[in-house]
Design an enzyme around this catalytic site. Structure first.
Site, PDB file in Angstrom:
ATOM      1  N   LEU A 100      26.347  16.279  23.597  1.00 43.88           N
ATOM      2  CA  LEU A 100      26.140  16.049  25.031  1.00 43.88           C
ATOM      3  C   LEU A 100      27.494  15.964  25.743  1.00 43.88           C
ATOM      4  O   LEU A 100      27.741  16.658  26.719  1.00 43.88           O
ATOM      5  CB  LEU A 100      25.331  14.750  25.223  1.00 43.88           C
ATOM      6  CG  LEU A 100      25.046  14.315  26.657  1.00 43.88           C
ATOM      7  CD1 LEU A 100      24.152  15.327  27.373  1.00 43.88           C
ATOM      8  CD2 LEU A 100      24.342  12.938  26.686  1.00 43.88           C
ATOM      9  N   ASP A 125      17.852   6.594  24.362  1.00 39.54           N
ATOM     10  CA  ASP A 125      17.169   5.290  24.267  1.00 39.54           C
ATOM     11  C   ASP A 125      16.963   4.930  22.791  1.00 39.54           C
ATOM     12  O   ASP A 125      17.146   3.779  22.394  1.00 39.54           O
ATOM     13  CB  ASP A 125      15.800   5.330  24.968  1.00 39.54           C
ATOM     14  CG  ASP A 125      15.916   5.360  26.493  1.00 39.54           C
ATOM     15  OD1 ASP A 125      17.007   5.076  27.015  1.00 39.54           O
ATOM     16  OD2 ASP A 125      14.903   5.677  27.146  1.00 39.54           O
ATOM     17  N   GLY A 145      42.548 -15.583   8.737  1.00 39.39           N
ATOM     18  CA  GLY A 145      43.974 -15.774   9.036  1.00 39.39           C
ATOM     19  C   GLY A 145      44.772 -14.524   8.693  1.00 39.39           C
ATOM     20  O   GLY A 145      44.289 -13.393   8.858  1.00 39.39           O
ATOM     21  N   GLY A 146      45.989 -14.724   8.172  1.00 44.28           N
ATOM     22  CA  GLY A 146      46.861 -13.588   7.852  1.00 44.28           C
ATOM     23  C   GLY A 146      46.204 -12.600   6.897  1.00 44.28           C
ATOM     24  O   GLY A 146      46.361 -11.389   7.017  1.00 44.28           O
ATOM     25  N   GLU A 195      27.442   6.349  22.572  1.00 44.51           N
ATOM     26  CA  GLU A 195      26.028   6.344  22.994  1.00 44.51           C
ATOM     27  C   GLU A 195      25.811   5.455  24.227  1.00 44.51           C
ATOM     28  O   GLU A 195      24.801   4.760  24.348  1.00 44.51           O
ATOM     29  CB  GLU A 195      25.107   5.994  21.818  1.00 44.51           C
ATOM     30  CG  GLU A 195      25.264   7.040  20.711  1.00 44.51           C
ATOM     31  CD  GLU A 195      24.102   7.173  19.762  1.00 44.51           C
ATOM     32  OE1 GLU A 195      22.967   6.885  20.171  1.00 44.51           O
ATOM     33  OE2 GLU A 195      24.339   7.582  18.612  1.00 44.51           O
ATOM     34  N   SER A 228      30.677   9.190  30.444  1.00 41.71           N
ATOM     35  CA  SER A 228      29.644   8.314  31.033  1.00 41.71           C
ATOM     36  C   SER A 228      28.790   9.089  32.027  1.00 41.71           C
ATOM     37  O   SER A 228      27.587   8.870  32.138  1.00 41.71           O
ATOM     38  CB  SER A 228      30.312   7.123  31.730  1.00 41.71           C
ATOM     39  OG  SER A 228      30.891   6.273  30.769  1.00 41.71           O
ATOM     40  N   ARG A 280      38.559 -20.580   0.373  1.00 39.74           N
ATOM     41  CA  ARG A 280      39.929 -20.844   0.820  1.00 39.74           C
ATOM     42  C   ARG A 280      40.127 -22.339   1.098  1.00 39.74           C
ATOM     43  O   ARG A 280      39.370 -22.939   1.865  1.00 39.74           O
ATOM     44  CB  ARG A 280      40.178 -20.028   2.106  1.00 39.74           C
ATOM     45  CG  ARG A 280      41.434 -20.371   2.859  1.00 39.74           C
ATOM     46  CD  ARG A 280      42.659 -19.796   2.211  1.00 39.74           C
ATOM     47  NE  ARG A 280      43.835 -19.991   3.047  1.00 39.74           N
ATOM     48  CZ  ARG A 280      45.071 -19.917   2.598  1.00 39.74           C
ATOM     49  NH1 ARG A 280      45.304 -19.676   1.308  1.00 39.74           N
ATOM     50  NH2 ARG A 280      46.081 -20.087   3.419  1.00 39.74           N
ATOM     51  N   ILE A 292      31.928  14.834  18.948  1.00 41.48           N
ATOM     52  CA  ILE A 292      30.681  15.110  18.239  1.00 41.48           C
ATOM     53  C   ILE A 292      30.706  14.483  16.839  1.00 41.48           C
ATOM     54  O   ILE A 292      31.462  14.913  15.952  1.00 41.48           O
ATOM     55  CB  ILE A 292      30.408  16.630  18.156  1.00 41.48           C
ATOM     56  CG1 ILE A 292      30.476  17.244  19.572  1.00 41.48           C
ATOM     57  CG2 ILE A 292      29.059  16.886  17.485  1.00 41.48           C
ATOM     58  CD1 ILE A 292      29.618  16.566  20.630  1.00 41.48           C
ATOM     59  N   GLU A 309      31.401  16.018  27.036  1.00 43.07           N
ATOM     60  CA  GLU A 309      32.470  17.020  27.215  1.00 43.07           C
ATOM     61  C   GLU A 309      33.692  16.303  27.761  1.00 43.07           C
ATOM     62  O   GLU A 309      33.613  15.134  28.141  1.00 43.07           O
ATOM     63  CB  GLU A 309      32.007  18.093  28.214  1.00 43.07           C
ATOM     64  CG  GLU A 309      30.779  18.860  27.766  1.00 43.07           C
ATOM     65  CD  GLU A 309      30.271  19.856  28.815  1.00 43.07           C
ATOM     66  OE1 GLU A 309      30.953  20.041  29.851  1.00 43.07           O
ATOM     67  OE2 GLU A 309      29.205  20.433  28.576  1.00 43.07           O
TER      68      GLU A 309
END
Ligand code: COS
Length: 379
Positions: free
Chosen positions: A126, A240, A339-340, A363, A133, A268, A158, A128
């Site tokens: 759809l 949809d 964390g890290g 979508e 949007s 941890r 695509i 391009e």
């Protein structure tokens, strides 16, 4: 009646998909992401399990289990690998579903059995360069030549572009902004069909996203899907359903984040105890789980409406909006809890965060979902 009980068949499919994701997808998804490897072998196994024909009637080789079951299945697959997940989602919801709904008997006979077995993969064209949007702004065009149409132009973004065998392609067959758009089923072997640039992406890196080049592709008139000029409504109606696939993808990524966070929080230790004993971490995990459940109920509600052939445009937009925001938040929190370590490729939450980002974009971006919901409420 509201019934939250899954049928035995649904439980079986969900459990099978979960096992498939745990065994075949999750252990490999990090490597596929790193190597940009399209997981064809996993897709073939998914096809053997019947996952590629969920929306296809039994007479054409599918299982016709419907949208609610497809959502469950997609959540599990995406929990293991979001690149595999989007391939399965696009194939089922953006290619097979509209053929089932709008295809002629000849089109159904030609395509659906091959799609159900996974022999062929489907794509959907759809967007391009100038029509994202604003999908109705598309410029790819088709002109009539005898019994054929000649398609010309370039499609962008695509999914499965370089790997799919057959595509639904939306092109301009007339001047009118909406009524001048028609849909065609185009096979990759048709002369003039080409695959262009492959995108270098932040996430879902094992799912190839490409341009599709249409260089005077001659397509028989019998390959028009739906009525001439009916392509835009067909595209939005199809989306949809597609948006429920992406909502389910979001749920799968979100659940992967939740499960990784729980495991890490219990293992941890800091300040002499597991970090899951600290309220700051507990609240993050509680919120993640609650928002995921809320998003799942919105998704299944919309899918149930669609299964009962009732309007679900607003409900599908709400599901995608909520689920994609939830996945992104869950991914952010999962990295924070790690964390890290979460910022490195040692742990999968880094990939989940990159994969989650696209759910708010493709979508129909988050802003478009809000626009659809607001138009339904305000007129
Ligand atoms: N199903 C069927 N028909 C629909 C529909 C739906 N979900 N939504 C709208 N329509 C119909 C409308 O009723 C209208 O028909 P009438 O003029 O006969 O009433 C027609 O389609 C055009 O609708 P509208 O005027 O709302 O079109 P717009 O150009 O304003 O576009 C948006 C609407 C922005 C919602 C649409 O372009 C969109 O969804 N954009 C995002 C595209 C997208 O998701 N791209 C992702 C591509 S796949 S990765």
């Amino acid at each position: 009646m509201v019934d939250f009980t899954l049928s035995e068949e649904q439980q079986l499919i969900r459990d099978t998909a979960r096992e498939f994701a745990d065994k075949e997808l999750a252990p490999n998804a990090g490597r596929w992401d790193k190597e940009l490897h399209f997981p064809r072998e996993a897709i073939e196994k998914a096809a053997e399990l019947g996952f590629m024909g969920v929306t296809i009637p039994e007479e054409y080789g599918g299982s016709q289990l419907g949208n609610v079951t497809l959502c469950m299945l997609l959540e599990e697959i995406n929990r293991g690998c979001a690149s595999t997940g989007v391939t399965v989602s696009v194939h089922n919801s953006l290619f097979c579903s509209p053929i089932v709904k709008h295809g002629t008997e000849d089109q159904k006979k030609r395509y659906l059995p091959k799609m159900a077995t996974g022999e062929w993969l489907g794509g959907y064209c759809l967007s391009e360069a100038g029509a994202g949007s604003d999908a109705a702004g598309l410029r790819c065009a088709a002109r009539k030549d005898g019994d054929d149409w000649i398609l010309e132009g370039t499609k962008l973004w695509i999914t499965t572009g370089s790997e799919a065998d057959v595509f639904i392609i939306f092109v301009r067959t007339g001047e009118d902004r909406v009524g001048g758009i028609s849909a065609f089923i185009v096979e990759k072997t048709m002369k003039g069909f080409g695959v262009g640039k492959k995108e270098e992406k932040l996430g879902i890196r094992a799912s190839p996203t490409t341009e599709i080049l249409l260089d005077n592709v001659r397509v028989p008139a019998a390959n028009m899907l739906g009525a001439e000029g009916g392509g835009f409504k067909l595209a939005l109606d199809t989306l949809d359903g597609g948006r429920l696939g992406i909502a389910s993808q979001s749920l799968g990524i979100g659940r992967a984040c939740l499960e990784a966070s729980i495991q890490y929080a219990n293992e941890r230790e800091q300040f002499g105890r597991p970090i899951g004993r600290f309220q700051a971490i507990q609240w993050k995990i509680a919120d993640m789980a609650t928002h995921l459940d809320a998003a799942r109920f919105l998704t299944w509600r919309a899918a149930d409406l669609r299964d009962r052939k009732l309007p679900c445009t607003m409900e599908a937009a709400q599901a995608k909006l909520m689920a994609s925001l939830t996945a992104n938040n869950a991914a952010r929190e999962a990295v924070q809890i790690h964390g890290g370590a979460g910022y490195t490729r040692e742990f999968p939450v880094e990939r989940y965060m990159r994969d989650a980002r696209i759910t708010e974009i493709y979508e129909g971006a988050t802003d478009i979902q809000r626009l659809v919901i607001a138009r339904n409420l305000l007129g």
